[in-house]
Motif scaffolding. Structure first.
Motif, PDB file in Angstrom:
ATOM      1  N   ASN A  90       0.827  -1.214   0.000  1.00  0.00           N
ATOM      2  CA  ASN A  90       0.000   0.000   0.000  1.00  0.00           C
ATOM      3  C   ASN A  90       0.856   1.256   0.000  1.00  0.00           C
ATOM      4  OD1 ASN A  90      -2.412  -1.532   0.082  1.00  0.00           O
ATOM      5  ND2 ASN A  90      -2.254  -1.694   2.327  1.00  0.00           N
ATOM      6  N   GLY A  91       1.965   1.217  -0.767  1.00  0.00           N
ATOM      7  CA  GLY A  91       2.835   2.370  -0.899  1.00  0.00           C
ATOM      8  C   GLY A  91       3.789   2.596   0.247  1.00  0.00           C
ATOM      9  N   VAL A  92       3.793   1.697   1.243  1.00  0.00           N
ATOM     10  CA  VAL A  92       4.667   1.844   2.404  1.00  0.00           C
ATOM     11  C   VAL A  92       5.788   0.800   2.325  1.00  0.00           C
ATOM     12  CG1 VAL A  92       4.814   1.796   4.922  1.00  0.00           C
ATOM     13  CG2 VAL A  92       2.763   2.702   3.804  1.00  0.00           C
ATOM     14  N   TYR A  93       7.034   1.264   2.493  1.00  0.00           N
ATOM     15  CA  TYR A  93       8.192   0.366   2.415  1.00  0.00           C
ATOM     16  C   TYR A  93       8.016  -0.828   3.344  1.00  0.00           C
ATOM     17  CZ  TYR A  93      12.892  -1.349   3.575  1.00  0.00           C
ATOM     18  OH  TYR A  93      13.980  -2.141   3.831  1.00  0.00           O
ATOM     19  N   SER A  94       8.221  -2.040   2.808  1.00  0.00           N
ATOM     20  CA  SER A  94       8.034  -3.245   3.614  1.00  0.00           C
ATOM     21  C   SER A  94       9.261  -4.143   3.644  1.00  0.00           C
ATOM     22  CB  SER A  94       6.845  -4.054   3.078  1.00  0.00           C
ATOM     23  OG  SER A  94       7.080  -4.471   1.733  1.00  0.00           O
ATOM     24  N   GLY A  95      10.263  -3.869   2.796  1.00  0.00           N
ATOM     25  CA  GLY A  95      11.452  -4.704   2.779  1.00  0.00           C
ATOM     26  C   GLY A  95      12.138  -4.683   1.431  1.00  0.00           C
ATOM     27  N   THR A  96      12.909  -5.746   1.147  1.00  0.00           N
ATOM     28  CA  THR A  96      13.601  -5.871  -0.129  1.00  0.00           C
ATOM     29  C   THR A  96      13.362  -7.260  -0.705  1.00  0.00           C
ATOM     30  OG1 THR A  96      15.681  -6.625   0.878  1.00  0.00           O
ATOM     31  CG2 THR A  96      15.381  -4.248   0.606  1.00  0.00           C
ATOM     32  N   ALA A  97      13.752  -7.432  -1.964  1.00  0.00           N
ATOM     33  CA  ALA A  97      13.492  -8.704  -2.630  1.00  0.00           C
ATOM     34  C   ALA A  97      14.568  -9.002  -3.656  1.00  0.00           C
ATOM     35  CB  ALA A  97      12.127  -8.680  -3.303  1.00  0.00           C
ATOM     36  N   LEU A  98      14.762 -10.288  -3.946  1.00  0.00           N
ATOM     37  CA  LEU A  98      15.695 -10.757  -4.963  1.00  0.00           C
ATOM     38  C   LEU A  98      14.897 -11.413  -6.084  1.00  0.00           C
ATOM     39  CD1 LEU A  98      18.906 -11.065  -5.251  1.00  0.00           C
ATOM     40  CD2 LEU A  98      18.472 -13.480  -4.751  1.00  0.00           C
ATOM     41  N   LEU A  99      15.192 -11.027  -7.318  1.00  0.00           N
ATOM     42  CA  LEU A  99      14.483 -11.572  -8.475  1.00  0.00           C
ATOM     43  C   LEU A  99      14.948 -13.000  -8.748  1.00  0.00           C
ATOM     44  CD1 LEU A  99      12.510 -10.914 -10.849  1.00  0.00           C
ATOM     45  CD2 LEU A  99      14.547 -10.290 -12.173  1.00  0.00           C
ATOM     46  N   LEU A 100      14.004 -13.926  -8.871  1.00  0.00           N
ATOM     47  CA  LEU A 100      14.325 -15.331  -9.145  1.00  0.00           C
ATOM     48  C   LEU A 100      13.991 -15.750 -10.570  1.00  0.00           C
ATOM     49  CD1 LEU A 100      13.092 -17.055  -5.843  1.00  0.00           C
ATOM     50  CD2 LEU A 100      15.365 -16.149  -6.383  1.00  0.00           C
ATOM     51  N   SER A 101      13.404 -14.848 -11.347  1.00  0.00           N
ATOM     52  CA  SER A 101      13.025 -15.154 -12.733  1.00  0.00           C
ATOM     53  C   SER A 101      13.780 -14.240 -13.688  1.00  0.00           C
ATOM     54  CB  SER A 101      11.519 -14.979 -12.925  1.00  0.00           C
ATOM     55  OG  SER A 101      11.134 -13.646 -12.623  1.00  0.00           O
ATOM     56  N   ALA A 102      13.777 -14.595 -14.984  1.00  0.00           N
ATOM     57  CA  ALA A 102      14.485 -13.798 -15.978  1.00  0.00           C
ATOM     58  C   ALA A 102      13.799 -12.462 -16.223  1.00  0.00           C
ATOM     59  CB  ALA A 102      14.598 -14.591 -17.283  1.00  0.00           C
ATOM     60  N   ALA A 103      12.485 -12.462 -16.155  1.00  0.00           N
ATOM     61  CA  ALA A 103      11.711 -11.241 -16.397  1.00  0.00           C
ATOM     62  C   ALA A 103      11.510 -10.471 -15.101  1.00  0.00           C
ATOM     63  CB  ALA A 103      10.368 -11.589 -17.008  1.00  0.00           C
ATOM     64  N   GLN A 104      11.712  -9.153 -15.159  1.00  0.00           N
ATOM     65  CA  GLN A 104      11.501  -8.327 -13.979  1.00  0.00           C
ATOM     66  C   GLN A 104      10.024  -7.959 -13.819  1.00  0.00           C
ATOM     67  OE1 GLN A 104      14.575  -5.303 -12.987  1.00  0.00           O
ATOM     68  NE2 GLN A 104      15.417  -5.767 -15.014  1.00  0.00           N
ATOM     69  N   ASN A 105       9.384  -7.609 -14.910  1.00  0.00           N
ATOM     70  CA  ASN A 105       7.961  -7.254 -14.841  1.00  0.00           C
ATOM     71  C   ASN A 105       7.133  -8.508 -14.591  1.00  0.00           C
ATOM     72  OD1 ASN A 105       8.481  -4.542 -15.335  1.00  0.00           O
ATOM     73  ND2 ASN A 105       8.372  -4.816 -17.569  1.00  0.00           N
ATOM     74  N   ASN A 106       6.359  -8.472 -13.518  1.00  0.00           N
ATOM     75  CA  ASN A 106       5.539  -9.624 -13.119  1.00  0.00           C
ATOM     76  C   ASN A 106       6.388 -10.878 -12.886  1.00  0.00           C
ATOM     77  OD1 ASN A 106       3.065  -8.159 -13.376  1.00  0.00           O
ATOM     78  ND2 ASN A 106       3.205  -8.433 -15.611  1.00  0.00           N
ATOM     79  N   GLY A 107       7.639 -10.670 -12.508  1.00  0.00           N
ATOM     80  CA  GLY A 107       8.535 -11.786 -12.258  1.00  0.00           C
ATOM     81  C   GLY A 107       8.355 -12.360 -10.854  1.00  0.00           C
TER      82      GLY A 107
END
Length: 227
Positions: A149-166
């Protein structure tokens, strides 16, 4: 030693007049035979190839002729896994770092047992993190900041090749039951994986809270060469 490795015992400071002064002139106690064994006929130490965690024991060597004893420490070192997630947004290179790091990691007495290249599912990444086979885990992928909801909640690491909807591995969705106490080091080499540092609920702090000894990430954006 590494899991599945071998080495020959050697005797130092041997008197020149000694007749019975080789490793085969001793008997050895203190070994857990599920982890390692010493061949009395060759003096060769062999560690179990199925060992999945750090192992250390004090071995007593007894001279068969005189009964004189001494001790030494046998250590079997853990393994390291290197992870590279592919990127369709070239020219990002998430693989060649593995080749660059191999010599450095093995100098620290870890064994690189896996070079994992490809996309991963969330469950697969959880299984890799929690596997006691590894004492070190280094990842190379895209990272990002997460929000609810627009409030910082943490970080993430991408596990798929595509970033959009990855597929992203998010710090705010990590299982509370995840046990990472076997890991000496985790590296999340991706943009902003450590955003807000030790004060933020990022991947680093969440992994440390689950038992990892040391976790490294980045508070800023970085390119592949910098990573």
């Amino acid at each position: 030693l590494y899991a599945g490795g071998q080495t020959n015992l050697s005797i130092t400071r041997t008197p020149s007049s000694a007749y019975w002064a080789t490793s085969t002139d001793f008997s050895y106690t203190g070994l857990n035979l599920s982890y390692s064994r010493i061949d009395a006929y060759t003096g060769r130490v062999t560690s179990s190839s199925s060992l999945t965690t750090f192992y250390s024991t004090t071995v007593t060597a007894t001279h068969k002729v005189t009964g004189i004893r001494t001790t030494f420490t046998l250590v079997i070192n853990p393994k390291a896994a290197l992870i590279g997630i592919p990127s369709i947004d070239e020219p990002h290179d998430h693989y060649t770092y593995m080749e660059y790091l191999e010599a450095y990691i093995e100098d620290t007495r870890y064994k690189i047992s896996e070079n994992l290249q490809g996309q991963m599912e969330l469950e697969e990444f959880d299984e890799t993190l929690s596997s006691v086979e590894y004492g070190m885990l280094i990842t190379r992928s895209h990272g990002t900041i997460t929000s609810i909801n627009g409030v910082y909640s943490g970080t993430a690491l991408l596990l798929s090749a595509a970033q959009n909807n990855g597929t992203y591995y998010r710090s705010d969705e990590m299982s509370e039951s995840l046990d990472l106490s076997h890991l000496d080091l985790i590296v999340f080499a991706g943009c902003k994986t450590g955003y807000k540092g030790v004060t933020g609920p990022n991947l680093l702090t969440e992994c440390v809270e689950r038992g990892a000894e040391t976790v490294v990430g980045f508070t800023v954006e970085l390119n592949c060469e910098m990573a």
